[in-house]
Design a protein around this motif. Structure first.
Motif, PDB file in Angstrom:
ATOM      1  N   ASP A 217       0.827  -1.204   0.000  1.00 33.09           N
ATOM      2  CA  ASP A 217       0.000   0.000   0.000  1.00 33.09           C
ATOM      3  C   ASP A 217       0.869   1.267   0.000  1.00 33.09           C
ATOM      4  O   ASP A 217       0.560   2.238  -0.690  1.00 33.09           O
ATOM      5  N   TRP A 218       1.976   1.246   0.733  1.00 33.08           N
ATOM      6  CA  TRP A 218       2.882   2.394   0.746  1.00 33.08           C
ATOM      7  C   TRP A 218       3.497   2.629  -0.627  1.00 33.08           C
ATOM      8  O   TRP A 218       3.625   3.771  -1.073  1.00 33.08           O
ATOM      9  N   LEU A 219       3.871   1.562  -1.301  1.00 27.48           N
ATOM     10  CA  LEU A 219       4.544   1.683  -2.602  1.00 27.48           C
ATOM     11  C   LEU A 219       3.565   1.834  -3.763  1.00 27.48           C
ATOM     12  O   LEU A 219       3.983   2.002  -4.912  1.00 27.48           O
ATOM     13  N   LYS A 252      10.892   5.075  -1.971  1.00 32.37           N
ATOM     14  CA  LYS A 252      10.536   5.774  -3.211  1.00 32.37           C
ATOM     15  C   LYS A 252       9.434   5.009  -3.957  1.00 32.37           C
ATOM     16  O   LYS A 252       9.709   4.160  -4.802  1.00 32.37           O
ATOM     17  N   PRO A 253       8.152   5.321  -3.668  1.00 32.22           N
ATOM     18  CA  PRO A 253       7.068   4.691  -4.432  1.00 32.22           C
ATOM     19  C   PRO A 253       7.136   5.109  -5.903  1.00 32.22           C
ATOM     20  O   PRO A 253       7.528   6.230  -6.235  1.00 32.22           O
ATOM     21  N   ARG A 255       6.198   6.713  -9.168  1.00 30.44           N
ATOM     22  CA  ARG A 255       5.330   7.818  -9.587  1.00 30.44           C
ATOM     23  C   ARG A 255       4.636   8.523  -8.421  1.00 30.44           C
ATOM     24  O   ARG A 255       3.643   9.230  -8.611  1.00 30.44           O
ATOM     25  N   TYR A 256       5.135   8.350  -7.208  1.00 24.85           N
ATOM     26  CA  TYR A 256       4.566   9.028  -6.038  1.00 24.85           C
ATOM     27  C   TYR A 256       5.711   9.624  -5.235  1.00 24.85           C
ATOM     28  O   TYR A 256       6.853   9.162  -5.302  1.00 24.85           O
ATOM     29  N   PRO A 257       5.424  10.647  -4.418  1.00 21.22           N
ATOM     30  CA  PRO A 257       6.502  11.309  -3.645  1.00 21.22           C
ATOM     31  C   PRO A 257       7.153  10.327  -2.675  1.00 21.22           C
ATOM     32  O   PRO A 257       6.472   9.491  -2.066  1.00 21.22           O
ATOM     33  N   PRO A 258       8.473  10.433  -2.474  1.00 17.29           N
ATOM     34  CA  PRO A 258       9.159   9.589  -1.490  1.00 17.29           C
ATOM     35  C   PRO A 258       8.829  10.024  -0.074  1.00 17.29           C
ATOM     36  O   PRO A 258       8.325  11.132   0.162  1.00 17.29           O
ATOM     37  N   PHE A 259       9.137   9.167   0.893  1.00 19.53           N
ATOM     38  CA  PHE A 259       8.907   9.497   2.297  1.00 19.53           C
ATOM     39  C   PHE A 259       9.973   8.804   3.139  1.00 19.53           C
ATOM     40  O   PHE A 259      10.631   7.854   2.710  1.00 19.53           O
ATOM     41  N   LYS A 260      10.138   9.314   4.370  1.00 24.72           N
ATOM     42  CA  LYS A 260      11.138   8.788   5.280  1.00 24.72           C
ATOM     43  C   LYS A 260      10.558   7.612   6.089  1.00 24.72           C
ATOM     44  O   LYS A 260       9.350   7.531   6.334  1.00 24.72           O
TER      45      LYS A 260
END
Length: 782
Positions: A217-219, A252-253, A255-260
């Motif tokens: 779901d996150w990716l 790094k998903p 086509r979606y913004p990365p997150f920590k």
């Protein structure tokens, strides 16, 4: 007897004895008559009294038996006893079950939702003793209950009435704890899959081999897209991961913004590693939740088990439990069990060595029974307590394919070897049989030397039969196929089979309806059935039953049976079933190999089943075997259905009588000196002029020198220039020349390369003087 009689019985006996004594002492006829009548009356009363006493004793014994049975089965909440005719004897509910039939009907309605009820019903109807657990619910809202059902037929000499006992004991309480554990396990699995943190597993190539739904779901990708991706493609900041640590990374998903995220990472030097990642983009993280990441790892979809170095199981996941299905007797593994106990002996040694090695490496393990194989990736998770994590990848299908390929290659190699041996032996046997024929012409039948030479020829012919069986296994024999009705063939063969198997074995031939035609060599097909019947006879030394059954089978998809795969299509199946001693599992893979036999030395050649295998395979069919020790064996032959027209011409051997001499010139080409010497001498004695050549080059040289001849006889396999090549070059010089090929191989092996030329003929080795002379005369005279 006297001890069981009451006082009145003693009185009758005393009066009877007194009257009997008076009868002997009396002298008056009237007195004697009265005393005699009194003795008769008292004797009759005494007999009636004894019978009534015995009947009363039997009734008392029966009541005692019923009371004993009632006391023995008081543990059952509900029970009933019926006679075998269905009449009620005793029941915990006597007004509810007046007959056995009504008793079964009431139980049928009560347990209709239970999967175990049909078996229990059959036990009751067939008076079969057994014990089974019934799981049922009266309605959808009621909780499931579990009953222990027992069926006990009474058929013992001391019991006066043949009866059947059916009892039920409620054991729901004993199983409530198991249901609770299963529910808790299911809750835990659902929690891991939907946990607020991501879980994934890496192999030594740093590829993700499994993950939970949260990470997907996150990716923003499904599980199939994530699997096998390298971790560097999905995360930054993981370069230094050779040791276990906690660090911040960037996910790094696509086509979606990365997150920590925080990464709880083990060392990646092992074969398989588990990781947990927690998002920190505005989320509050409670690190105490992740203090037991090893336990979290074990909830994955990949089979995992944590063991001590001794093999004792500390923890495992459901995937590991699923992997063990059919391996243990109860299909259940428990904490503190030893992992080594469910492995084969060799795998126990390999796993122990792997755990003791300085560098942990993957090891291939076979679970008990040998049907389940897996690769175990080993990681040490606690050095102080010697605890290891094993991730198991099921490779059973791969192993089955490997074994199928190896078996196929082995049978092909053995077939080639058998064919080569048969060819060489045919050359030797041709010379032996031929020179025996020449010697027999010198002696009269009453000469002792005639009998000696005949024995040599007879044994040479026996050797030739063995060679033919080797050719059958290697699928290099000459077949004469035609369209056959299997039902008619087996009907004609049944009388011979009954004589072969003997009187102690019953033969039952079961014909299927409307059996399809097949295209086989009728004599070879009969040989297959005879060989299987003789093999079954030898397995039923003390008698038994042999069943031959035919049927039509249509495969809508390929069917895998053992190492064989049957394609789609229509097949005629012939089953040969015996009730003999069976075949051990370790011998099943070898029974079709030439000279393999489990019989005593001298009891067989070991070529019967290999001949069957070769004939069936050369016909385009399949043969399977199923066996169980001390219960019997089933051989199943599947022949393809014939759909074409019956245009097959059967060439029957010609029978020659009388003089076989002739005239003409023959060019004989044979690289085996003994075969060439015999053939040339035999033909000369029959009136032919023979030109000899030991190879193709010499034969061409003879032709170029201008020699004229009527017939070319050449071996097929020769060094430098073989028979077909020689024939081609000779035809360029003499187009209409007639040729006889002689060979220890089958005619089909080279006929397909020569077409349908009517001037080309074939004589298989070994051949006799008569065979050679008859063949040459037929061809030259036509």
């Amino acid at each position: 007897m006297l001890q069981r009689l009451h006082f009145s019985g003693f009185f009758l006996i005393a009066v009877f004895i007194s009257c009997s004594a008076s009868l002997f002492l009396a002298t008056d006829p009237i007195q004697m008559t009265l005393l005699f009548l009194s003795v008769l009356v008292l004797g009759a009363y005494l007999l009636i009294f004894i019978r009534e006493s015995e009947k009363q004793q039997q009734n008392n014994f029966q009541i005692h038996q019923y009371q004993t049975m009632h006391q023995a089965f008081e543990q059952f909440n509900e029970y009933a006893i019926f006679t075998i005719d269905g009449a009620l004897i005793k029941s915990s509910h006597p007004h509810l079950y007046p007959t056995l039939a009504e008793f079964i009907q009431k139980l049928d309605k009560r347990f209709e939702t239970s999967e175990q009820w049909p078996m229990l019903k059959r036990w009751i109807e067939e008076l079969h003793m057994g014990e089974i657990l019934l799981k049922y619910a009266q309605n959808s809202n009621e909780k499931h209950r579990i009953l222990l059902a027992r069926v006990l037929p009474q058929d013992q000499p001391h019991f006066p009435i043949k009866s059947i006992f059916v009892g039920f004991e409620d054991v729901t309480v004993q199983f409530s704890e198991i249901d609770s554990i299963q529910n808790e396990l299911a809750i835990t699995q659902r929690f891991i899959e939907k946990a607020p943190f991501g879980v994934f597993y890496l192999n030594k190539s740093r590829q993700i081999i499994a993950c939970n739904h949260t990470l997907c779901d996150w990716l923003k990708q499904n599980r199939e897209e994530i699997l096998n991706c390298r971790i560097e493609h999905l995360m930054d900041g993981i370069e230094d991961c050779n040791t276990a640590k906690i660090k911040v990374i960037t996910i790094k998903p696509f086509r979606y913004p990365p997150f920590k995220a925080i990464w709880f990472s083990p060392a990646l030097s092992d074969e398989v590693s588990a990781s947990i990642v927690c998002r920190i983009d505005g989320l509050v993280i409670d690190d105490s939740r992740h203090s037991n990441s090893e336990e979290t790892f074990l909830k994955a979809s990949i089979a995992g088990v944590i063991i001590q170095k001794s093999g004792e199981i500390i923890s495992f996941n459901q995937a590991f439990q699923d992997l063990l299905e059919g391996v243990t007797s109860s299909n259940v593994i428990n904490i503190n069990d030893n992992l080594l106990s469910i492995l084969s002996h060799n795998s126990q040694v390999q796993l122990t060595d792997a755990l003791n090695a300085s560098i942990l490496s993957p090891v291939e393990l076979a679970l008990h029974g040998g049907k389940t194989h897996c690769i175990a990736y080993i990681s040490q998770i606690d050095k102080d307590r010697n605890e290891y994590l094993l991730q198991l990848m099921d490779i059973s299908q791969q192993k089955r394919l490997e074994q199928q390929f190896i078996q196929s290659q082995k049978m092909q190699a053995v077939g080639q070897l058998a064919g080569g041996i048969a060819h060489d032996f045919n050359n030797l046997l041709t010379a032996m049989i031929g020179f025996c024929d020449l010697l027999l012409q010198r002696y009269m039948p009453n000469d002792p030397s005639y009998l000696d030479v005949s024995q040599i020829k007879q044994n040479a012919n026996r050797a030739a039969n063995l060679v033919r069986q080797l050719l059958a296994f290697s699928r290099q024999q000459t077949l004469q196929p035609r369209i056959v009705n299997v039902t008619d063939t087996l009907a004609e063969l049944s009388s011979l089979l009954r004589r072969l198997i003997g009187a102690k074995i019953d033969l039952d031939v079961v014909h299927g309806r409307d059996i399809w035609p097949v295209r086989v060599d009728i004599s070879q097909f009969e040989q297959v059935i005879i060989n299987l019947a003789v093999n079954s006879r030898d397995a039923m030394v003390d008698g038994g039953k042999l069943t031959i059954r035919t049927s039509n089978v249509s495969n809508l998809k390929p069917v895998q049976v053992g190492h064989e795969t049957m394609p789609t299509g229509d097949f005629v199946t012939i089953e040969v079933i015996d009730t003999g001693s069976g075949i051990a599992d370790e011998n099943l893979e070898h029974i079709f190999e030439p000279f393999f036999s489990t019989k005593e030395v001298g009891a067989g050649t070991g070529l019967g089943l290999s001949t069957v295998y070769g004939i069936v395979k050369q016909t385009g069919g399949f043969i399977f075997v199923e066996s169980e020790m001390n219960k019997g064996t089933t051989f199943r032959i599947c022949l393809p259905r014939y759909l074409g027209a019956d245009d097959t011409k059967v060439i029957l051997p010609e029978i020659h009588h009388g003089d076989l001499s002739g005239s003409g010139t023959v060019l004989l080409v044979e690289d085996e000196d003994a075969v060439r010497m015999f053939s040339a001498r035999a033909l000369r004695e029959k009136g032919y002029k023979v030109l000899e050549a030991c190879n193709g080059e010499d034969a061409l040289e003879i032709i170029k020198q201008g020699a004229e001849f009527d017939l070319l006889i050449t071996d097929v396999v020769m060094p430098q220039m073989d028979g077909p090549e020689l024939n081609k070059k000779v035809r360029e010089l003499i187009p209409d020349l007639k040729t006889i090929f002689i060979s220890g191989y089958t005619e089909d092996a080279f006929r397909k390369n020569l077409g349908d030329d009517t001037n080309i003929h074939f004589l298989p080795k070994p051949f006799t003087l008569k065979d050679l002379a008859a063949k040459v005369r037929d061809i030259i005279s036509n």
